[in-house]
Design an enzyme around this catalytic site. Structure first.
Site, short mmCIF file in Angstrom:
data_model
loop_
_atom_site.label_atom_id
_atom_site.label_comp_id
_atom_site.label_asym_id
_atom_site.label_seq_id
_atom_site.Cartn_x
_atom_site.Cartn_y
_atom_site.Cartn_z
N SER A 142 -0.17 6.96 6.46
CA SER A 142 -1.15 6.13 5.65
C SER A 142 -0.24 6.23 4.08
O SER A 142 0.34 7.45 3.60
CB SER A 142 -2.26 7.06 5.41
N GLY A 143 -0.29 5.04 3.52
CA GLY A 143 0.27 4.83 2.24
C GLY A 143 1.52 4.41 2.17
O GLY A 143 2.39 4.40 1.27
N THR A 147 0.22 -2.21 5.24
CA THR A 147 -0.56 -3.48 5.21
C THR A 147 0.06 -4.42 3.98
O THR A 147 0.08 -5.72 4.25
CB THR A 147 -2.09 -3.06 4.42
N ASN A 192 -3.91 7.13 0.03
CA ASN A 192 -3.85 5.89 -0.35
C ASN A 192 -4.99 5.36 -0.93
O ASN A 192 -5.98 5.46 -0.25
CB ASN A 192 -3.44 5.14 0.96
N SER A 195 -6.59 2.40 1.64
CA SER A 195 -6.29 2.91 2.82
C SER A 195 -6.97 2.18 3.98
O SER A 195 -8.10 2.07 3.87
CB SER A 195 -6.31 4.42 3.32
N SER A 196 -6.05 1.57 5.12
CA SER A 196 -6.76 0.87 6.08
C SER A 196 -7.61 1.74 7.07
O SER A 196 -6.72 2.72 7.43
CB SER A 196 -5.75 -0.09 6.89
N GLY A 424 -0.22 4.87 11.19
CA GLY A 424 0.76 5.80 11.81
C GLY A 424 0.63 7.04 12.28
O GLY A 424 -0.58 7.59 12.07
N GLU A 426 -0.32 10.81 12.26
CA GLU A 426 -1.11 11.36 11.33
C GLU A 426 -1.04 12.88 11.58
O GLU A 426 -1.32 13.48 12.75
CB GLU A 426 -2.30 10.99 11.17
N1 LIG Z 1 6.70 -3.53 -1.07
C1 LIG Z 1 6.08 -2.67 -1.94
N2 LIG Z 1 6.18 -3.08 -3.19
C2 LIG Z 1 5.12 -2.46 -4.15
N3 LIG Z 1 4.16 -1.58 -3.74
C3 LIG Z 1 4.16 -1.11 -2.50
C4 LIG Z 1 4.88 -1.81 -1.48
N4 LIG Z 1 4.18 -1.41 -0.15
C5 LIG Z 1 3.24 -0.55 -0.58
N5 LIG Z 1 3.20 -0.47 -1.86
C6 LIG Z 1 2.15 0.39 -2.62
O1 LIG Z 1 1.52 1.53 -1.94
C7 LIG Z 1 0.24 1.48 -1.62
C8 LIG Z 1 0.09 1.78 -0.09
O2 LIG Z 1 0.21 0.61 0.57
P1 LIG Z 1 -0.48 0.01 1.99
O3 LIG Z 1 -1.97 0.08 1.70
O4 LIG Z 1 0.15 -1.03 2.61
O5 LIG Z 1 -0.17 1.40 2.90
P2 LIG Z 1 -0.71 1.72 4.52
O6 LIG Z 1 0.70 1.68 5.30
O7 LIG Z 1 -1.16 0.37 4.98
O8 LIG Z 1 -1.65 2.60 4.39
P3 LIG Z 1 -2.89 2.96 5.11
O9 LIG Z 1 -2.46 3.43 6.55
O10 LIG Z 1 -3.70 3.96 4.73
O11 LIG Z 1 -3.52 1.67 5.60
C9 LIG Z 1 -0.31 -0.14 -1.82
O12 LIG Z 1 -1.35 -0.21 -2.38
C10 LIG Z 1 0.87 -0.56 -2.87
O13 LIG Z 1 0.47 -0.02 -4.28
MG LIG Z 2 -3.12 -0.38 5.44
#
Ligand SMILES: Nc1ncnc2c1ncn2[C@@H]1O[C@H](COP(=O)(O)OP(=O)(O)OP(=O)(O)O)[C@@H](O)[C@H]1O
Ligand SMILES: [Mg+2]
Length: 1063
Positions: A142-143, A147, A192, A195-196, A424, A426
């Site tokens: 997560s984070g 996404t 996050n 977070s999805s 992913g 956890e």
């Molecule tokens: N390539 C990137 N460039 C800049 N910031 C990023 C990038 N990827 C992620 N982030 C930052 O990290 C935060 C978390 O990313 P994201 O929501 O994609 O995580 P996730 O893997 O989908 O988490 P979850 O499993 O909780 O959904 C985003 O809101 C953004 O602020």
């Molecule tokens: Mg996500």
């Protein structure tokens, strides 16, 4: 600065020597780092861009060090072969612009530095070229940025894929489905802020032209428990806050909501309704816009938001116990709102919330609920309503994304590119049913990954004809089996406990589990553990040794969550809902269906197995996301946290599999193309087969036998160091090649330019000479023809105009006219005129007249009124006397004078008598008496109407013009004249004989004033005149030597006029 070239074994290197004597090689500059990270010095600083090139590939420390180096340089992407490892930078990097997208478009995977776009483009190209379905699997905790990566890939396709109006709509919808799904499915967690809370698999469909034409989304296991409960520091799903923050007053009034999230029990559990990184108001606007893009009409939006509001109202429904301990609803107001928003009967809903209906042996038994049960039922309803609405939403989006072409049978089916953004691995302090499902999902994905990677590796070896070298790797199938096997797997046992009649509890489930899988090497409980491990395990916990590490799960809540029960009477109430979405989500068949619904775990297992099938049928690409720190901070590289993720993402395992045989492989053509400059035999071109060229090249480079293998189409290099040595040599070689190429090119360029200019000059010269020559020849020809025509014309000049002489005649005419133009007479008196050729005599005459007329006319235009008067008089004089009177010619050059006597010379008395009659002309005259012809000095005055003959102060005679009958004068040179006067009575004096020195002038003026021009008579010989009393007198004129006027003997007046020379 000067350039020195120094030779080293692999070629020459250029040294730039500054004036201080400092020497730098041209290799390894920053510029090179950006374009080619494999450059010499850059490699030390930014590590390798592909982990397979790590010398010590089994060392986790080396792996992490490479990640760290790159992270510090903002290089967040690194490959493991074709797998992309991405580290969340937690800051905006300038690497997602349109230019970046263009840079990766259509470029071979290894030519540019690692990037998400390279993976996206590679998959897209395989999809287009091989027409094989693709999928990109994005995983990480997560984070970690899954996404974000998904969104960036979608954007890449939206920008770089071919477009059309219909495609633009689909692109828009694909992009706009994200904010909607995120609003309903994402929440702020401790890890996050966005977070999805569901797994997402999105298919993008491309038509044969490569344009995105549709999409489909599968969603997995929404974390429904969040609707009713959030941990401290976490929030419910974004949509609740967005609606309260951004919703218009009118809308909120209709939904019965207040702007303050603190008013709602379901929103206060985490105690953090407001988050600095989230702007709910703005997000609300984005979501509202997105909803209309993905085809929601106003009614649907209202229905959807009614459900969101009803969940909030549901959270505020409170119960109190009556005397029997049964729950009673205490918040009637909420029931009223709920009834309206959900479109159900308020009383029915109230009753359903505090009662439970069981059907036993075909009979319905209704029993009241206690406080705890009622709260459970309420929460279950909220979760069910929200969860099912989420699924409805996904379906609705799918409808708007549906590929229209699929409905037309004649159309070619679209190829599909899938994007998997799933939770992913956890590991928390307390892990429950959700973590169990999520980690199970990751086990399955890992298995798929190993299977596919190994399979493709093996296939490649086979197709290249290289002996397969067995790879040692951990196959996690054993763990997957432990979870999912029929009858003996954890899910089976859990289901069994859920279905079993009697008092099944979470603990009985654990016991059953211990009993069934106690010997499994990846399963452990407090009871099964040895003394030492037992301490780390609670009695209600079990531990699984996942491929990524150990995770301890607490069984508490497993049964409930797996059952996911909603009491029958609540379901019934929902089935009767008039809200179309709720009505769609709760079907009546559920009530009549005798079969028990599938448990949550089994549903998840089945949907996972379907997902595996989908993924297996496609060609996968992987993006492994890593989170660098827990504080969401840019630039912080938390080694412990990263090591943990590297481990449970199985990255070392990835690398080991990939490096099991050979670190590097390339097609012969590509390898030869890149390194051919390192060997004189292959440079600049190799004429033979690429395979042979590479053989010659590696021999020249001194590769040892064990360092490489030659496949059918590729060379396989076992160790990165071999490749690096080659790469370094190339880097040095490139410098000298560049100089040589530059020099050659410059020489070539300038020579081409020179030749071009020379050629141009010669062309211009020859054209000019040609033009000049042609002009000269044409002139000569023309001259000859002209002369010939001229001569001929001369010969025929006297013939009538014909073709032979027309030129000559025209020329003659032309030259005469031109000559005439130059020699025109200057004035009227100028009588000169060029002699015309015979053929132009008549014309010449006419022209001459015209010219004269013209001169006269212009002369006339110029003359003054006085002069005109003078001329008028002269003309009259001419008419009267020209050729008639001898002294007329003498008068011509003398100007006529206005008057010969001034007023001062005329006696004032005379003037007084004249009164108003103005004197027009006065002249001294001599009067000859009628009788004795005595000469007497008189003055002749002409007025408007009369002639006066005046002697001093006395007017001797007045002759009115009317009485003047004529004027007589001789033709000789004398100056006598007679005024003939009409005599009506004898009193009148009769004709007057006068003499004037200016006879012509005097007579002209008199005749003009009296209008007697016609009556002037020029006589030859003698003039008769009458005197007073009817008598006649005669004047005889003769010419003599001098003037003599005297009375002759015959009584006549004899006048001898002097003879003039001109006669
Ligand atoms: N390539 C990137 N460039 C800049 N910031 C990023 C990038 N990827 C992620 N982030 C930052 O990290 C935060 C978390 O990313 P994201 O929501 O994609 O995580 P996730 O893997 O989908 O988490 P979850 O499993 O909780 O959904 C985003 O809101 C953004 O602020
Ligand atoms: Mg996500």
């Amino acid at each position: 600065m000067e350039l020195q070239i120094e030779y080293i074994p692999t070629g020459e290197i250029i040294r730039v020597v500054s004036q201080t004597g400092e020497c730098k090689t041209a290799a390894g500059s920053d510029g090179i780092r950006l374009t080619m990270e494999s450059a010499l010095t850059a490699r030390d600083r930014v590590g390798v861009q592909d982990f397979v090139l790590l010398e010590n590939f089994t060392s986790e420390a080396a792996f992490i060090e490479n990640l760290r180096k790159r992270f510090k340089e903002n290089l967040i992407y690194t490959y493991i072969g074709s797998v992309l490892v991405s580290v969340n930078p937690y800051k905006d990097l300038e690497i997602y612009s349109r230019q970046h997208m263009e840079r990766y478009r259509g470029v071979s995977f290894y030519e540019v530095s690692p990037h998400l776009y390279a993976i996206a483009d590679n998959s897209y190209r395989s999809l287009r070229i091989e027409r094989k379905d693709q999928c990109i699997l994005i995983s990480g905790e997560s984070g970690a940025g899954k996404t974000e990566a998904t969104k960036k890939i979608l954007q890449y396709y939206a920008v770089t894929c071919p477009a059309s109006d219909q495609v633009e709509t689909v692109k828009d919808r694909l992009l706009q489905s994200n904010p909607v799904l995120e609003a309903f499915g994402n929440a702020k967690t401790l890890r996050n802020d966005n977070s999805s809370r569901f797994g997402k698999y999105m298919d993008v469909q491309f038509d044969y032209k490569g344009a995105p034409v549709g999409g489909h989304i599968l969603n997995y296991l929404l974390e429904k428990s969040r609707v009713v409960h959030q941990n401290h520091g976490e929030r419910n799903f974004h949509i609740f806050y967005q609606l309260l923050e951004g919703g218009e007053d009118d809308l909120l009034r209709r939904l019965g909501l207040e702007k303050n999230p603190q008013q709602y029990h379901y929103l206060v559990k985490g105690q953090c309704a407001r988050v600095s990184s989230i702007n709910d108001k703005n997000d609300w606007k984005v979501v509202r816009r997105a909803l209309s893009v993905i085809n929601f009409n106003d009614n649907e939006v209202e229905d959807l938001l009614s459900i969101v509001a009803s969940v909030l109202h549901l959270g505020n429904v409170q119960f109190a116990a009556n005397e029997q301990g049964n729950a009673q609803v205490t918040t009637e107001n909420q029931i009223k709102y709920l009834a309206r928003l959900l479109g159900v009967e308020g009383s029915v809903l109230r009753e359903a919330l505090i009662h439970k209906t069981i059907i036993a042996k075909g009979e319905e038994l209704v029993s009241p609920l206690n406080l705890e049960q009622a709260a459970y039922a309420r929460d279950a309803l909220a979760k069910a309503v929200y969860g099912r609405t989420f699924s409805w939403l996904v379906n609705k989006i799918n409808k708007s994304l549906a590929y229209k072409g699929a409905e037309c049978p004649g159309w070619r089916s679209a190829t599909v590119l899938g994007l998997l953004d799933i939770y992913g691995f956890e590991v928390f302090q307390h892990n429950s049913f959700e973590q169990f499902c999520i980690n199970y999902c990751n086990e399955k994905l890992q298995q798929l990954f190993i299977e596919l990677t190994l399979k493709s590796e093996q296939e490649e070896y086979e197709s290249e004809g290289i002996a397969w070298e067995p790879v040692q790797y951990f196959n996690n199938k054993i763990i997957c089996d432990l979870v999912e096997e029929k009858f003996k797997g954890i899910i089976s046992i859990l289901d069994e406990e859920c279905l079993r009649p009697g008092d099944a509890t979470d603990m009985t489930f654990l016991e059953k589990l211990e009993e069934t899988v106690k010997n499994h090497p990846h399963f452990l409980t407090h009871k099964l553990a040895d003394q030492k491990t037992r301490k780390s395990l609670g009695r209600e916990e079990f531990r699984l040794l996942h491929y990524a590490g150990e995770v301890t799960y607490s069984v508490t809540g497993f049964l409930d969550k797996n059952n996911d029960l909603l009491f029958r009477n609540l379901k019934e109430t929902m089935c009767s809902s008039e809200n179309p979405i709720i009505n769609n989500c709760f079907e009546r068949t559920e009530l009549t269906d005798k079969k028990r619904p599938e448990t949550a775990a089994t549903q998840f297992k089945n949907s996972l197995s379907k997902l595996m099938e989908i993924l297996m049928s496609k060609e996968p690409s992987y993006i492994r996301c890593i989170k660098p720190n827990d504080a969401k901070q840019a630039g912080r590289f938390d080694e412990v946290l990263i090591r943990h993720q590297v481990k449970y993402l199985g990255l070392m395992e990835n690398l080991r599999v990939r490096r099991a045989g050979f670190a590097y492989r390339r097609k012969y053509e590509i390898f030869l193309q890149r390194y051919k400059s390192l060997c004189s035999e292959t440079w600049p071109t190799w004429e033979g087969r690429p395979h042979d060229g590479v053989a010659v090249l590696v021999k020249h480079l001194g590769y040892k036998q064990e360092e490489y293998k030659m496949g059918r189409t590729k060379i396989f290099i076992r160790f990165p160091k071999t490749l690096f040595a080659t790469e370094d040599a190339l880097e040095i070689r490139k410098q000298s090649l560049a100089t040589k190429i530059q020099a050659t090119w410059r020489g070539f360029y300038w020579r081409q330019k020179f030749l071009h200019m020379k050629h141009s000059a010669i062309t211009i010269q020859s054209w000019w000479r040609g033009t000049q020559g042609r002009r000269k020849a044409a002139k000569k020809k023309w001259a000859v023809e002209t002369i010939r025509r001229f001569i001929k014309g001369f010969i025929y000049r006297n013939y009538p105009r014909c073709s032979e002489n027309e030129y000559f005649l025209d020329y003659i005419r032309y030259s005469f006219l031109m000559n005439l133009k130059r020699n025109l007479p200057k004035n009227v008196l100028d009588k000169s005129w060029p002699t015309p050729p015979p053929s132009l005599c008549e014309v010449s005459q006419l022209l001459r007249q015209l010219c004269m007329q013209n001169m006269v006319w212009s002369y006339c235009k110029r003359i003054s009124p006085e002069w005109k008067q003078q001329l008028d008089q002269k003309v009259v004089a001419s008419e009267m006397f020209k050729g008639k009177k001898d002294n007329y010619p003498q008068s011509v050059p003398r100007l006529f004078i206005n008057t010969r006597l001034g007023t001062e010379e005329i006696n004032p008395k005379v003037l007084q008598v004249l009164g108003n009659e103005t004197i027009k002309y006065a002249v001294p005259v001599v009067k000859y008496d009628r009788k004795g012809y005595k000469a007497r000095v008189r003055q002749l005055l002409l007025t408007q109407n009369s002639i006066f003959i005046v002697e001093e102060a006395k007017i001797k005679q007045r002759i009115d013009y009317a009485n003047l009958t004529g004027i007589s004068v001789s033709s000789l040179s004398d100056s006598l004249f007679v005024l003939h006067v009409r005599c009506e009575d004898n009193k009148q004096k009769g004709d007057v004989v006068l003499q004037s020195d200016h006879v012509i002038e005097t007579l002209t003026k008199t005749a003009m004033s009296a209008d007697r021009i016609e009556n002037v008579n020029v006589s030859q010989g003698s003039i008769k005149f009458t005197t007073g009393q009817g008598k006649e007198g005669i004047i005889d004129f003769t010419s003599g030597s001098e003037l003599l006027i005297a009375k002759a003997k015959n009584g006549h007046l004899a006048v001898v006029a002097p003879r003039l020379n001109s006669r």
